[in-house]
Design an enzyme around this catalytic site. Structure first.
Site: not given
Length: 346
Positions: A49, A51, A76, A85, A202, A206, A294
Site C-alpha cells: 500500500h 503508506e 487500512c 497499514c 453491435t 460490427d 445505451l
C-alpha cells in the site's frame, strides 16, 4: 501546507490508474520539517500500500516520530493481501496523520481512523476530500451503490446519428465516425477499466474485438448481451482470445475462455447484470453498445458518466444517438475538427 501535501498524494495516487482494482488508488507522503522525506503509491492490486512504500522510502527512520504522514485515503486496519497499514504507522510512532477521505469499505470505514486515534495519534480528516473521492470514483461507487462505476461511450455525427441504416448483407464492420487519433484514446480507456460491454446488435453488425490494440495495458473482460444466443463461432467475441461473458437466457456453461451466464431478461436486466458484476468484484465498466443498450441505461439512471465524441460527418438519416437529459456536459474539448463531450450523472 496540508492541502499542498495532499495534492501531492493525489498526483501519486493517479499513477495507479487501471492497475489497482478492486483496491483504490492511494498516494502517501511523509513530511519532516516542511520537506518530503518519503512518498509512494499503491502500484498494483496485491502489492504494498501507499503508506508502506512512503515509510520504506524514508532513509532515516529516526525522523518518523517527528514527522507527519499524508495519505489520500484512510489507512487500512485489517489483514487482506497485506498487513494493516495502521499497525505500521503506530509501530513507527508517527505522531500526526492527515487523511483525505474516509474509506467506504466495510472492513475499514472509520475503523482505521479510530485505531490511530486510540493509539494517541493526532488525526486530521477531510483535506481535499472531494478531490480524493473523485480519483477513486469507481471505488466509492462500487461500495456505496453496490454496483460498478458505469461509463457510457459513443461517437455521433454532426447531425446526431451513431450509425447508418444497414442491410443484413452489409459488411460486418464498424461505421467509423471519428478519426484514428480518437480511437487511440478509446483504447487507452479500455486499458483503464476491468470490463467492457456491448449488446447483440453491435456484436452482429460490427464484429468488434473489444481488446486493447492501439495502447499498452491489459484488455478488459468482454461482456456481450445475447439473449437468444444469436452469435456464431465466427464472431470475434467468441474467439477465446480473452475472458468473455455471454449474458443470455438459455444456458450456463463454460467453453475455454468463454463463459455463458444465464440471467433473467426482465425489465431490470441491467440492474441484474450490474448486481452480478458487483458480486464478482468488477469495480467499473465501459459500455460501447448501440442506441438501445445505451438509452435503456440512461433512462434507468444506472450510469455515472458519458464520454461522447462528435465528428464532422453528416449522415442525414440513420440510427439516432442516445439522448442525455439536462444538465449540460461537465466539459467540452475540441480535438482537431472533432469535439469530445464529458457528462457526469450527478
Amino acid at each position: 501546507m496540508d492541502e499542498l501535501y495532499m495534492q501531492r498524494c493525489i498526483e501519486l495516487a493517479r499513477l495507479g490508474l487501471g492497475r489497482t482494482a478492486p483496491n483504490p488508488m492511494v498516494g502517501a507522503v511523509v513530511v519532516h520539517g516542511d520537506r518530503i522525506i518519503g512518498e509512494g503509491y499503491h502500484q498494483k492490486y496485491g502489492d504494498h500500500h501507499a503508506e508502506v512504500r512512503a515509510i520504506e522510502m524514508v532513509r532515516n527512520k529516526a525522523l518518523l516520530p517527528q514527522s507527519t504522514l499524508y495519505v489520500s485515503l484512510e489507512p487500512c486496519c485489517h489483514y487482506g493481501k497485506t498487513p494493516p497499514c495502521t499497525n505500521l504507522i503506530i509501530e513507527h510512532n508517527i505522531p500526526r496523520v492527515v487523511i483525505g477521505t474516509a474509506d467506504p469499505f466495510d472492513a475499514v470505514a472509520g475503523k482505521g481512523i479510530a485505531r490511530l486515534r486510540s493509539s494517541g495519534c493526532n488525526v486530521t480528516v477531510g483535506v481535499l476530500k472531494d478531490q480524493c473521492r473523485q480519483i477513486n470514483k469507481r471505488f466509492f461507487t462500487f461500495h456505496e451503490k453496490k454496483r460498478p462505476y458505469v461509463i457510457l461511450k459513443w461517437a455521433q455525427t454532426a447531425d446526431g446519428f451513431i450509425d447508418t441504416e444497414r442491410l443484413p448483407s452489409t459488411e460486418k464492420r464498424p461505421t467509423w465516425i471519428t478519426s484514428e487519433k480518437l480511437r487511440l484514446l478509446v483504447h487507452k480507456w479500455r486499458a483503464e477499466e476491468p470490463a467492457i460491454l456491448v449488446g447483440t446488435n453491435t456484436a452482429l453488425k460490427d464484429n468488434p474485438r473489444l481488446n486493447v490494440r492501439d495502447w499498452s495495458g491489459p484488455s478488459p473482460l468482454r461482456i456481450v448481451i445475447d439473449r437468444n444466443l444469436k452469435l456464431g463461432s465466427t464472431q470475434s467475441l467468441l474467439d477465446n482470445s480473452q475472458p468473455t461473458w455471454v449474458v443470455n437466457e438459455q444456458q450456463e456453461r463454460t467453453l475455454q475462455n468463454t463463459h455463458f451466464i444465464r440471467l433473467s431478461f426482465d425489465k431490470h436486466l441491467f440492474r441484474n447484470i450490474f448486481s452480478m458484476l458487483h458480486q464478482k468484484n468488477i469495480q467499473s465498466l465501459i459500455i460501447e453498445g448501440g442506441r438501445t443498450v445505451l438509452q435503456t441505461i440512461i433512462d434507468d439512471n444506472m450510469w455515472d458518466e458519458a464520454r461522447v465524441f462528435v465528428g464532422t460527418q453528416f449522415f442525414g438519416k440513420g440510427i439516432r444517438a442516445p439522448e442525455i437529459p439536462p444538465p449540460k456536459p461537465a466539459s467540452q474539448i475540441i480535438i482537431g475538427m472533432e469535439s469530445f463531450f464529458w457528462f457526469r450523472n450527478l
